[in-house]
Design a protein around this motif. Structure first.
Motif, mmCIF file in Angstrom:
data_model
loop_
_atom_site.group_PDB
_atom_site.id
_atom_site.type_symbol
_atom_site.label_atom_id
_atom_site.label_comp_id
_atom_site.label_asym_id
_atom_site.label_seq_id
_atom_site.Cartn_x
_atom_site.Cartn_y
_atom_site.Cartn_z
ATOM 1 N N ASP A 94 0.820 -1.215 0.000
ATOM 2 C CA ASP A 94 0.000 0.000 0.000
ATOM 3 C C ASP A 94 0.855 1.266 0.000
ATOM 4 O O ASP A 94 0.400 2.330 -0.412
ATOM 5 N N TYR A 95 2.096 1.146 0.495
ATOM 6 C CA TYR A 95 3.009 2.279 0.570
ATOM 7 C C TYR A 95 4.403 1.812 0.180
ATOM 8 O O TYR A 95 4.780 0.658 0.415
ATOM 9 N N ASP A 126 -2.055 2.859 -8.764
ATOM 10 C CA ASP A 126 -1.751 4.280 -8.948
ATOM 11 C C ASP A 126 -1.393 4.856 -7.583
ATOM 12 O O ASP A 126 -1.959 4.451 -6.557
ATOM 13 N N TYR A 127 -0.454 5.804 -7.573
ATOM 14 C CA TYR A 127 0.036 6.342 -6.309
ATOM 15 C C TYR A 127 -0.025 7.867 -6.260
ATOM 16 O O TYR A 127 0.130 8.546 -7.275
ATOM 17 N N VAL A 159 -0.021 7.538 -12.366
ATOM 18 C CA VAL A 159 -1.263 6.959 -12.873
ATOM 19 C C VAL A 159 -0.995 6.233 -14.188
ATOM 20 O O VAL A 159 -0.474 6.821 -15.142
ATOM 21 N N LEU A 160 -1.361 4.962 -14.233
ATOM 22 C CA LEU A 160 -1.246 4.158 -15.454
ATOM 23 C C LEU A 160 -2.605 4.112 -16.135
ATOM 24 O O LEU A 160 -3.623 3.832 -15.487
ATOM 25 N N GLU A 161 -2.628 4.347 -17.435
ATOM 26 C CA GLU A 161 -3.879 4.389 -18.181
ATOM 27 C C GLU A 161 -3.878 3.337 -19.288
ATOM 28 O O GLU A 161 -2.817 2.912 -19.755
ATOM 29 N N VAL A 205 1.868 6.638 -1.860
ATOM 30 C CA VAL A 205 0.681 6.215 -1.128
ATOM 31 C C VAL A 205 -0.360 5.698 -2.119
ATOM 32 O O VAL A 205 -0.636 6.355 -3.133
ATOM 33 N N LEU A 206 -0.926 4.534 -1.840
ATOM 34 C CA LEU A 206 -1.946 3.957 -2.705
ATOM 35 C C LEU A 206 -3.053 4.967 -3.010
ATOM 36 O O LEU A 206 -3.663 5.538 -2.107
#
Length: 242
Positions: A169-170, A200-201, A232-234, A186-187
């Motif tokens: 999560d971190y 994504d963090y 962010v992954l898209e 951070v998640l």
């Protein structure tokens, strides 16, 4: 005799109730399985990150890591690095090869964590457990050997892996390029594609650069971090090879 028998029963129950403490290796192994990233070793994954297209093909130890933008295609594989422009090879200086290679590898590395944490150059150390937002975490430090650890082998990572589900999560890391620094992620959101977890963090840095890497979780809880970006992954697409 009844009293002695009762004591023996209590002793047996007490011994059986003690849970074996997990090692750093066991925690990482469980995290890899829980995240589904064991499937990454034989897969094709594509995604977009900050308007750049990425593609990773991994199969039986061979890898092909690609990023594409405009008319440029950068390719990193077991054979090394090459750049194509309009599908034609482009000569690149050694210094720029190192820069491009590190950039490509970094994005692909972070995209499928904790995949890669069992590589030969990786060293794992279990730190004291931590609690963040009332949730208990294993805390594992990752360092790298100079041999096989890449050009950024001096970087140090820490992963906060939830005791309840073994998911990351971190994470925090210290780096030495561009003057160096520390980051704490951070998640933000998570999704699963073909059983593989993608995260994504929110990306933070400490307000006080003298804060230790291991202490960033407490600093986060005290709201003493500055948000610098989002990871962010898209358009994630996954194909698992049989």
């Amino acid at each position: 005799m009844k009293y002695l028998y009762f004591l023996l029963i209590l002793f047996a129950v007490g011994c059986s109730s003690k849970t074996k403490e997990l090692t750093a290796q066991e925690i990482i192994d469980k995290s890899i399985i829980s995240s589904g990233v064991d499937k990454v070793a034989n897969s094709e994954i594509t995604f977009k990150f900050r308007d750049i297209q990425y593609k990773a093909v991994r199969e039986n130890g061979n890898f092909l890591l690609i990023r594409s933008f405009d008319s440029i295609k950068d390719i990193l594989s077991n054979e090394g690095f090459k750049r194509l422009e309009n599908a034609e090879p482009v000569k690149v200086s050694d210094s720029m090869i190192s820069k491009y290679r590190n950039s490509i590898n970094s994005v692909h590395y972070f995209s499928v964590l904790p995949f890669g944490l069992n590589d030969k150059a990786v060293h794992k150390k279990l730190l004291p457990s931590s609690t963040i937002k009332d949730r208990e975490y294993y805390k594992v430090e990752i360092t790298f050997s100079k041999d096989g650890g890449g050009e950024d082998f001096e970087d140090v990572f820490i992963y906060w892996i939830a005791k309840s589900d073994f998911l990351v999560d971190y994470l925090a890391y210290s780096y030495h390029t561009n003057g160096g620094g520390k980051r704490f992620r951070v998640l933000k959101e998570q999704c699963y594609k073909e059983g593989i977890r993608f995260v994504d963090y929110h990306n933070y840095k400490p307000l006080n650069k003298d804060i230790t890497l291991t202490g960033l979780d407490k600093v986060f809880e005290n709201n003493e971090l500055e948000k610098v970006s989002e990871i962010v992954l898209e358009d994630i697409q996954v194909d698992i090879f049989d």
